[in-house]
Design an enzyme around this catalytic site. Structure first.
Site, PDB file in Angstrom:
ATOM      1  N   HIS A  41       2.669   1.792  -8.568  1.00 40.74           N
ATOM      2  CA  HIS A  41       1.982   2.616  -7.559  1.00 40.74           C
ATOM      3  C   HIS A  41       1.792   4.035  -8.087  1.00 40.74           C
ATOM      4  O   HIS A  41       2.611   4.918  -7.862  1.00 40.74           O
ATOM      5  CB  HIS A  41       2.814   2.630  -6.276  1.00 40.74           C
ATOM      6  CG  HIS A  41       2.108   3.179  -5.089  1.00 40.74           C
ATOM      7  ND1 HIS A  41       2.399   2.794  -3.802  1.00 40.74           N
ATOM      8  CD2 HIS A  41       1.102   4.093  -4.962  1.00 40.74           C
ATOM      9  CE1 HIS A  41       1.635   3.439  -2.948  1.00 40.74           C
ATOM     10  NE2 HIS A  41       0.835   4.242  -3.650  1.00 40.74           N
ATOM     11  N   HIS A  56      -1.288   7.262  -8.854  1.00 39.91           N
ATOM     12  CA  HIS A  56      -2.626   7.812  -8.661  1.00 39.91           C
ATOM     13  C   HIS A  56      -2.920   8.725  -9.849  1.00 39.91           C
ATOM     14  O   HIS A  56      -2.384   9.826  -9.936  1.00 39.91           O
ATOM     15  CB  HIS A  56      -2.696   8.610  -7.361  1.00 39.91           C
ATOM     16  CG  HIS A  56      -2.378   7.803  -6.140  1.00 39.91           C
ATOM     17  ND1 HIS A  56      -3.343   7.117  -5.428  1.00 39.91           N
ATOM     18  CD2 HIS A  56      -1.201   7.553  -5.514  1.00 39.91           C
ATOM     19  CE1 HIS A  56      -2.774   6.488  -4.413  1.00 39.91           C
ATOM     20  NE2 HIS A  56      -1.470   6.737  -4.437  1.00 39.91           N
ATOM     21  N   PHE A  57      -3.756   8.252 -10.756  1.00 36.81           N
ATOM     22  CA  PHE A  57      -4.114   9.055 -11.922  1.00 36.81           C
ATOM     23  C   PHE A  57      -5.397   9.847 -11.701  1.00 36.81           C
ATOM     24  O   PHE A  57      -5.874  10.532 -12.593  1.00 36.81           O
ATOM     25  CB  PHE A  57      -4.214   8.174 -13.171  1.00 36.81           C
ATOM     26  CG  PHE A  57      -2.870   7.874 -13.813  1.00 36.81           C
ATOM     27  CD1 PHE A  57      -1.695   8.426 -13.310  1.00 36.81           C
ATOM     28  CD2 PHE A  57      -2.785   7.047 -14.924  1.00 36.81           C
ATOM     29  CE1 PHE A  57      -0.470   8.156 -13.897  1.00 36.81           C
ATOM     30  CE2 PHE A  57      -1.564   6.772 -15.519  1.00 36.81           C
ATOM     31  CZ  PHE A  57      -0.403   7.324 -15.001  1.00 36.81           C
ATOM     32  N   ASN A  97      -8.027   4.397  -4.901  1.00 31.94           N
ATOM     33  CA  ASN A  97      -8.713   5.461  -4.133  1.00 31.94           C
ATOM     34  C   ASN A  97      -9.209   6.572  -5.050  1.00 31.94           C
ATOM     35  O   ASN A  97      -8.891   7.745  -4.890  1.00 31.94           O
ATOM     36  CB  ASN A  97      -7.805   6.010  -3.032  1.00 31.94           C
ATOM     37  CG  ASN A  97      -6.518   6.618  -3.553  1.00 31.94           C
ATOM     38  OD1 ASN A  97      -6.084   6.313  -4.665  1.00 31.94           O
ATOM     39  ND2 ASN A  97      -5.890   7.468  -2.750  1.00 31.94           N
ATOM     40  N   ASP A 123      -4.731   1.387  -0.679  1.00 26.86           N
ATOM     41  CA  ASP A 123      -3.684   2.400  -0.516  1.00 26.86           C
ATOM     42  C   ASP A 123      -4.267   3.763  -0.165  1.00 26.86           C
ATOM     43  O   ASP A 123      -5.232   4.214  -0.765  1.00 26.86           O
ATOM     44  CB  ASP A 123      -2.853   2.529  -1.787  1.00 26.86           C
ATOM     45  CG  ASP A 123      -1.811   3.612  -1.636  1.00 26.86           C
ATOM     46  OD1 ASP A 123      -1.003   3.518  -0.699  1.00 26.86           O
ATOM     47  OD2 ASP A 123      -1.839   4.580  -2.419  1.00 26.86           O
ATOM     48  N   HIS A 178       5.543   1.924  -0.144  1.00 27.42           N
ATOM     49  CA  HIS A 178       6.311   3.123   0.216  1.00 27.42           C
ATOM     50  C   HIS A 178       6.909   3.084   1.627  1.00 27.42           C
ATOM     51  O   HIS A 178       6.510   3.850   2.519  1.00 27.42           O
ATOM     52  CB  HIS A 178       5.482   4.397   0.017  1.00 27.42           C
ATOM     53  CG  HIS A 178       4.046   4.330   0.467  1.00 27.42           C
ATOM     54  ND1 HIS A 178       3.661   3.839   1.695  1.00 27.42           N
ATOM     55  CD2 HIS A 178       2.904   4.724  -0.154  1.00 27.42           C
ATOM     56  CE1 HIS A 178       2.357   3.926   1.806  1.00 27.42           C
ATOM     57  NE2 HIS A 178       1.876   4.460   0.693  1.00 27.42           N
ATOM     58  N   ASP A 234       4.669   6.349  -6.263  1.00 21.44           N
ATOM     59  CA  ASP A 234       3.518   6.888  -5.526  1.00 21.44           C
ATOM     60  C   ASP A 234       3.125   8.245  -6.108  1.00 21.44           C
ATOM     61  O   ASP A 234       2.835   9.208  -5.380  1.00 21.44           O
ATOM     62  CB  ASP A 234       3.801   6.993  -4.027  1.00 21.44           C
ATOM     63  CG  ASP A 234       2.553   7.269  -3.199  1.00 21.44           C
ATOM     64  OD1 ASP A 234       1.444   7.166  -3.743  1.00 21.44           O
ATOM     65  OD2 ASP A 234       2.693   7.613  -2.013  1.00 21.44           O
ATOM     66  N   HIS A 286      -1.529  16.916  -7.159  1.00 18.79           N
ATOM     67  CA  HIS A 286      -2.462  17.846  -6.514  1.00 18.79           C
ATOM     68  C   HIS A 286      -2.321  19.195  -7.195  1.00 18.79           C
ATOM     69  O   HIS A 286      -1.266  19.524  -7.764  1.00 18.79           O
ATOM     70  CB  HIS A 286      -2.163  17.994  -5.021  1.00 18.79           C
ATOM     71  CG  HIS A 286      -2.362  16.749  -4.229  1.00 18.79           C
ATOM     72  ND1 HIS A 286      -3.597  16.174  -4.035  1.00 18.79           N
ATOM     73  CD2 HIS A 286      -1.471  15.951  -3.573  1.00 18.79           C
ATOM     74  CE1 HIS A 286      -3.467  15.079  -3.301  1.00 18.79           C
ATOM     75  NE2 HIS A 286      -2.189  14.922  -3.006  1.00 18.79           N
TER      76      HIS A 286
END
EC number: 3.5.2.3
Length: 429
Positions: free
Chosen positions: A60, A62-63, A94, A151, A231, A304, A308
């Site tokens: 899980h 997010h790249f 996403n 997700d 999660h 996860d 940012h």
């Protein structure tokens, strides 16, 4: 050839735990045993005092690639993963554009081939993450997607969920769910409770997660699909998942390090760096998650990893995005908060970070045995260190400045050293 000598080999699948040598020939493990000697060895790594485990697998991450590469990209995320001991990661869908078509899946796979580790791609369940119309699941699997997830967005239409589960069952791939009913969330990223009240905020009810988990556990029982609950944050959800598994549902469940290490009170100290979806919950919820890890109701630890920019996280609690980075601290948090506190032994921790994620996604990784791919991590379980910088493009973490225990020293992926904080122990022949 590379020879790793005198390391404490721990293989969670076979429960092997012994001090031994490992000989790597190219991409594979050629031999395991004591006193290995070969004339063609190029490097000798003295792993005395180190644990040698399968390379970690994170299901899980997010790249942010494509679309948000100022936060992270596949190469920077992969380097952060290697530093954390991960040799395989599974990217969420996403992105921008959404990974709901063959072109984006192929882009992620091709960029992943340029990285130092194994980068796998999930595809969205629904077109545009809108939860109404299914993607071409068979076509996307054939294009290389290893599973499906929306997700970040819950799928509210139960009929769509049933259809997706039934197709995933036929395709023999997992389907993963973000479980938060938006109708029960007044302000995302913070638990509805004493801390939100203290800050004058409305928050996210635990029941937002519970009702979705209950629905999807029931549907998993009906369809017999391999379902992953992402999660988990609520103690009630842990109980629901436990019951469904006892009934025979093929359910996996994830816990993040931040959900087993922190509570809602972290929002007071860390502000938006403690804002995530689902939010940090109460002390009782945290203990329930740990209990779920102990009894294997929750059988995967996943980060996860959600980068940012500093500018985004400084916008104030209402406007700041949810999520924190986690790849570079995950193993140490597991050792610090689970192993050193006596909840899990090190083999049980590694099981949830190697072989169980591999089984969820039908992967041949996550094992140490002769003939297996040489994806390995060497770490010092006792070394204390302070979190002070990241390889990731982003630094949105509540663990900055924390002293943790357990440090990655060397990561090998496919027999190649991809992270090295252990130079003095390598002899070049």
């Amino acid at each position: 050839m590379i020879l790793i000598k005198n390391g404490r080999l721990i293989d969670p699948e076979s429960k092997r735990d012994e001090v031994t040598d490992i000989l790597i020939d190219g991409k594979t493990i050629k031999k395991i045993g004591n006193g290995i000697s070969e004339p063609s060895i190029d490097k000798v790594i003295d792993a005395s005092g180190m644990i040698v485990s399968p390379g970690l697998i994170d299901v899980h991450v997010h790249f942010r690639d494509p679309g948000f590469t100022y936060k992270e990209d596949i190469l920077s995320g992969s380097k952060a993963a290697a530093k954390g001991g991960f040799t395989t990661v599974v990217c969420m869908a996403n992105t921008n554009p959404v990974a709901d078509n063959e072109g984006i899946i192929q882009y992620i796979i091709n960029e992943g081939k340029k990285s130092p580790i194994n980068v796998l791609a999930t595809a969205a369940v629904s077109i545009g993450l809108k939860g109404t119309e299914l993607v071409d699941m068979e076509g996307l699997k054939n294009a290389g997607a290893v599973g499906f997830t929306d997700d970040g967005m819950p799928i509210m239409n139960a009929a769509v969920v049933i259809d997706a589960m039934e197709i995933a069952k036929i395709l023999n791939v997992p389907i993963s769910f973000h479980e938060e009913d938006p109708n029960l969330i007044y302000n995302p990223g913070i638990n509805e409770g004493k801390i939100s009240e203290k800050l004058g905020l409305k928050g996210a009810l635990k029941e937002a997660e519970d009702v979705m988990v209950a629905r999807d556990c029931i549907l998993a029982l009906k369809t017999k699909a391999r379902v992953n609950i992402q999660h988990v944050s609520s103690g009630q959800s842990v109980d629901i998942i436990r019951h469904a598994k006892l009934k025979g549902a093929d359910i996996y469940a994830e816990a993040t390090p931040h959900h087993f290490a922190l509570t809602e009170e972290a929002v007071i100290k860390y502000g938006t760096n403690a804002k995530m979806n689902p939010p940090l919950r109460t002390h009782e919820d945290r203990l329930s998650i740990i209990k779920g890890l102990e009894d294997n109701t929750i059988n995967i630890i996943a980060t996860d990893h959600a980068p940012h920019s500093n500018e985004e996280k400084e916008r104030g609690f209402y406007k700041a995005p949810s999520g924190i980075i986690g790849l570079e601290t995950s193993l140490a948090l597991g050792i610090t908060y689970l192993v050193k506190e006596g909840y899990l032994d090190i083999t049980e921790l590694l099981e949830k970070m190697t072989i169980n994620p591999a089984k969820l996604y039908n992967l041949e990784m996550g094992r140490i045995k002769e003939g297996a791919i040489a994806d390995l991590v060497l770490f010092d379980i006792d070394e204390r260190w302070t979190v002070d910088n990241f390889i990731s493009k982003s630094s949105n973490s509540p663990f900055l400045g924390h002293e943790l225990q357990g440090r990655v020293k060397l990561t090998l992926c496919g027999g190649r050293i991809v992270y090295n904080d252990y130079q003095s122990t390598i002899n070049y022949i």
